[in-house]
Design a protein around this motif. Structure first.
Motif, mmCIF file in Angstrom:
data_model
loop_
_atom_site.group_PDB
_atom_site.id
_atom_site.type_symbol
_atom_site.label_atom_id
_atom_site.label_comp_id
_atom_site.label_asym_id
_atom_site.label_seq_id
_atom_site.Cartn_x
_atom_site.Cartn_y
_atom_site.Cartn_z
ATOM 1 N N GLY A 81 0.822 -1.203 0.000
ATOM 2 C CA GLY A 81 0.000 0.000 0.000
ATOM 3 C C GLY A 81 0.853 1.248 0.000
ATOM 4 N N ARG A 82 0.180 2.382 -0.055
ATOM 5 C CA ARG A 82 0.894 3.658 -0.092
ATOM 6 C C ARG A 82 -0.083 4.798 0.199
ATOM 7 N N LEU A 83 0.461 5.986 0.389
ATOM 8 C CA LEU A 83 -0.363 7.182 0.494
ATOM 9 C C LEU A 83 -1.074 7.402 -0.829
ATOM 10 N N SER A 84 -2.390 7.571 -0.789
ATOM 11 C CA SER A 84 -3.164 7.788 -2.008
ATOM 12 C C SER A 84 -2.557 8.933 -2.820
ATOM 13 N N GLU A 85 -2.308 8.664 -4.094
ATOM 14 C CA GLU A 85 -1.633 9.664 -4.927
ATOM 15 C C GLU A 85 -2.385 10.996 -4.926
ATOM 16 N N LEU A 86 -3.694 10.951 -4.949
ATOM 17 C CA LEU A 86 -4.472 12.187 -4.987
ATOM 18 C C LEU A 86 -4.372 12.970 -3.680
ATOM 19 N N ASP A 87 -4.067 12.298 -2.590
ATOM 20 C CA ASP A 87 -3.902 12.995 -1.314
ATOM 21 C C ASP A 87 -2.567 13.738 -1.251
ATOM 22 N N GLU A 88 -1.603 13.316 -2.058
ATOM 23 C CA GLU A 88 -0.320 14.016 -2.065
ATOM 24 C C GLU A 88 -0.496 15.476 -2.483
ATOM 25 N N TYR A 89 -1.452 15.740 -3.350
ATOM 26 C CA TYR A 89 -1.707 17.122 -3.782
ATOM 27 C C TYR A 89 -2.249 17.967 -2.623
ATOM 28 N N GLY A 130 -7.360 3.908 9.658
ATOM 29 C CA GLY A 130 -7.071 2.642 9.006
ATOM 30 C C GLY A 130 -6.263 1.707 9.883
ATOM 31 N N PRO A 131 -5.897 0.548 9.331
ATOM 32 C CA PRO A 131 -5.146 -0.439 10.104
ATOM 33 C C PRO A 131 -3.722 0.013 10.363
ATOM 34 N N GLU A 132 -2.964 -0.844 10.995
ATOM 35 C CA GLU A 132 -1.580 -0.493 11.364
ATOM 36 C C GLU A 132 -0.779 -0.006 10.167
ATOM 37 N N GLN A 133 -1.009 -0.653 9.016
ATOM 38 C CA GLN A 133 -0.244 -0.295 7.817
ATOM 39 C C GLN A 133 -0.514 1.126 7.362
ATOM 40 N N ALA A 134 -1.641 1.705 7.773
ATOM 41 C CA ALA A 134 -1.984 3.064 7.347
ATOM 42 C C ALA A 134 -0.998 4.097 7.869
ATOM 43 N N ALA A 135 -0.192 3.705 8.855
ATOM 44 C CA ALA A 135 0.831 4.621 9.356
ATOM 45 C C ALA A 135 1.805 5.011 8.251
ATOM 46 N N GLU A 136 1.902 4.178 7.209
ATOM 47 C CA GLU A 136 2.794 4.505 6.092
ATOM 48 C C GLU A 136 2.345 5.778 5.375
ATOM 49 N N ALA A 137 1.031 6.007 5.334
ATOM 50 C CA ALA A 137 0.521 7.225 4.689
ATOM 51 C C ALA A 137 0.941 8.461 5.480
ATOM 52 N N ILE A 138 0.900 8.339 6.808
ATOM 53 C CA ILE A 138 1.358 9.447 7.652
ATOM 54 C C ILE A 138 2.860 9.651 7.481
ATOM 55 N N LYS A 139 3.588 8.540 7.470
ATOM 56 C CA LYS A 139 5.055 8.615 7.341
ATOM 57 C C LYS A 139 5.462 9.363 6.078
ATOM 58 N N GLY A 146 1.252 13.951 12.952
ATOM 59 C CA GLY A 146 0.286 13.008 12.398
ATOM 60 C C GLY A 146 -0.646 12.470 13.466
ATOM 61 N N VAL A 147 -1.854 12.108 13.022
ATOM 62 C CA VAL A 147 -2.828 11.449 13.892
ATOM 63 C C VAL A 147 -3.339 10.221 13.159
ATOM 64 N N HIS A 148 -3.243 9.085 13.810
ATOM 65 C CA HIS A 148 -3.681 7.819 13.223
ATOM 66 C C HIS A 148 -4.812 7.261 14.084
ATOM 67 N N VAL A 149 -6.009 7.187 13.516
ATOM 68 C CA VAL A 149 -7.127 6.565 14.218
ATOM 69 C C VAL A 149 -7.142 5.096 13.834
ATOM 70 N N GLN A 150 -6.872 4.264 14.795
ATOM 71 C CA GLN A 150 -6.744 2.827 14.542
ATOM 72 C C GLN A 150 -7.583 2.067 15.558
ATOM 73 N N ALA A 152 14.151 13.831 9.253
ATOM 74 C CA ALA A 152 13.401 14.653 10.207
ATOM 75 C C ALA A 152 12.066 14.019 10.572
ATOM 76 N N ALA A 153 11.474 13.271 9.629
ATOM 77 C CA ALA A 153 10.162 12.661 9.875
ATOM 78 C C ALA A 153 10.186 11.682 11.031
ATOM 79 N N LYS A 154 11.351 11.086 11.275
ATOM 80 C CA LYS A 154 11.461 10.085 12.341
ATOM 81 C C LYS A 154 11.254 10.688 13.724
ATOM 82 N N LYS A 155 11.439 12.007 13.840
ATOM 83 C CA LYS A 155 11.327 12.663 15.146
ATOM 84 C C LYS A 155 10.014 13.421 15.320
ATOM 85 N N LYS A 156 9.163 13.401 14.313
ATOM 86 C CA LYS A 156 7.913 14.167 14.392
ATOM 87 C C LYS A 156 6.842 13.388 15.162
#
Length: 263
Positions: free
Chosen positions: A33-41, A63-72, A82-86, A198-202
Motif C-alpha cells: 500500500g501507499r499514500l493515495s496519490e491524490l492525497d499528495e496534492y 485505518g489499520p496499522e499499515q496506514a501509518a505509512e501514509a502518515i510517514k 500526524g494522527v492515526h485513528v486505529q 526529520a520525519a522520524k522525530k515528528k
C-alpha cells in the motif's frame, strides 16, 4: 494557519489488488500500500499555505496499522505531525462511517486550536467515491468547496478556482472550511533525505474510537449503508484486430468503426 489534511492508505495501483473472502472488502493487509496519490496534492497545498505564513500541517488518517505509512510519507514531505485513528472496529467502514470517525478526530483537534482549514484529495484512488469531503463538512457544520484546481487563503476566507468542462468557477468560503483539491493544483514534492530523517522525530498520535467518543456500533462493516454483493476478476483483454493496409486500409478501418457503432 493550522491545516489538517485527511489522507488515506490505499493499495498500490501497480500491485495485484485482492478482496477478502466472505465480505468482499478490499484486502489492505496482504497487498502493498501507499499514500493515495491524490492525497499528495492536498499535503503539498497545505505545506505551501503554511510555508507562506506560519502554522502547522497535521495529517490525519483512519485505518489499520499499515496506514501509518501514509502518515510517514506525509511527514517526510514536510508535514509537522500526524494522527492515526486505529481500531479493529473500524474495519469495513463505508464512506458514512469513515466520515464520522474523521469528523470526531477533527473536532478533537479543533478543541486544541489546531484547525483553521481541512484539506482532502478529490477522491481516494481505491474507492474513488468523492463523497467523504462533503460528508465531513456536513458533520462538522463547516462550509465546503470541492475540486479546487487553485486555492488562495486571505484573512478569514478561502477562494478556489474550479475548472469544469464548459466553465471556470471562482468560489469563496469563510474559514474554517473543508476543501478538496484536484491533481491540477500543484506538483507534489519528493521527500528529501533531510525530510526523511526529520520525519522520524515528528509526533504521531494514535487514537482509538474510545478516545473520540465514537460507538463501535456506528462504524465498521455491520453499520455500513452499502454492501458489496460480489466481486469478479476482470476478464483478460482480447487480442485486437490488426488491419493491414494493402490499399484498402481506410475502408477496412471505416467498416470496423461502423461494425462497433462508433460512427
Amino acid at each position: 494557519m493550522n491545516v489538517v489534511v485527511c489522507v488515506k492508505y490505499v493499495p498500490d495501483a501497480q500491485a495485484d489488488r485482492t478482496f477478502e473472502e466472505g465480505d468482499h472488502t478490499t484486502d489492505r493487509v496482504g497487498v502493498d500500500g501507499r499514500l493515495s496519490e491524490l492525497d499528495e496534492y492536498a499535503v503539498e497545498e497545505a505545506l505551501k499555505i503554511v510555508e507562506a505564513g506560519e502554522g502547522e500541517v497535521t495529517v490525519l488518517t483512519v485505518g489499520p496499522e499499515q496506514a501509518a505509512e501514509a502518515i510517514k510519507k506525509s511527514l517526510q514531505m514536510g508535514a509537522h505531525a500526524g494522527v492515526h485513528v486505529q481500531d479493529d472496529a473500524i474495519a469495513g467502514s463505508d464512506a458514512v462511517g469513515t466520515s464520522l470517525v474523521l469528523a470526531k478526530a477533527v473536532e478533537k483537534l479543533r478543541e486544541a486550536g489546531q484547525v483553521d482549514l481541512v484539506l482532502t484529495g478529490m477522491a481516494s484512488t481505491d474507492g474513488t467515491m468523492s463523497v467523504v469531503p462533503a460528508m465531513l463538512a456536513e458533520r462538522l457544520g463547516l462550509p465546503q468547496v470541492t475540486y479546487a484546481s487553485e486555492l488562495t487563503v486571505e484573512g478569514d476566507g478561502v477562494t478556489i478556482r474550479r475548472d469544469g468542462d464548459a466553465s471556470t468557477q471562482t468560489i469563496s468560503a469563510s474559514l474554517p472550511a473543508v476543501v478538496s483539491v484536484t491533481d491540477q493544483i500543484n506538483e507534489p514534492r519528493y521527500p528529501s533525505f533531510k525530510g526523511i530523517m526529520a520525519a522520524k522525530k515528528k509526533p504521531v498520535q494514535t487514537w482509538s474510537l474510545a478516545d473520540l467518543g465514537v460507538d463501535a456500533g456506528d462504524v465498521g462493516l455491520a453499520a455500513a449503508w452499502t454492501t458489496v454483493e460480489a466481486v469478479a476478476a476482470r476478464p483478460p483483454r482480447e487480442k485486437g484486430q490488426v488491419v493491414t493496409d494493402e490499399g484498402d486500409g481506410g475502408s477496412q478501418l471505416a467498416e470496423f468503426l461502423v461494425s462497433r457503432k462508433f460512427v
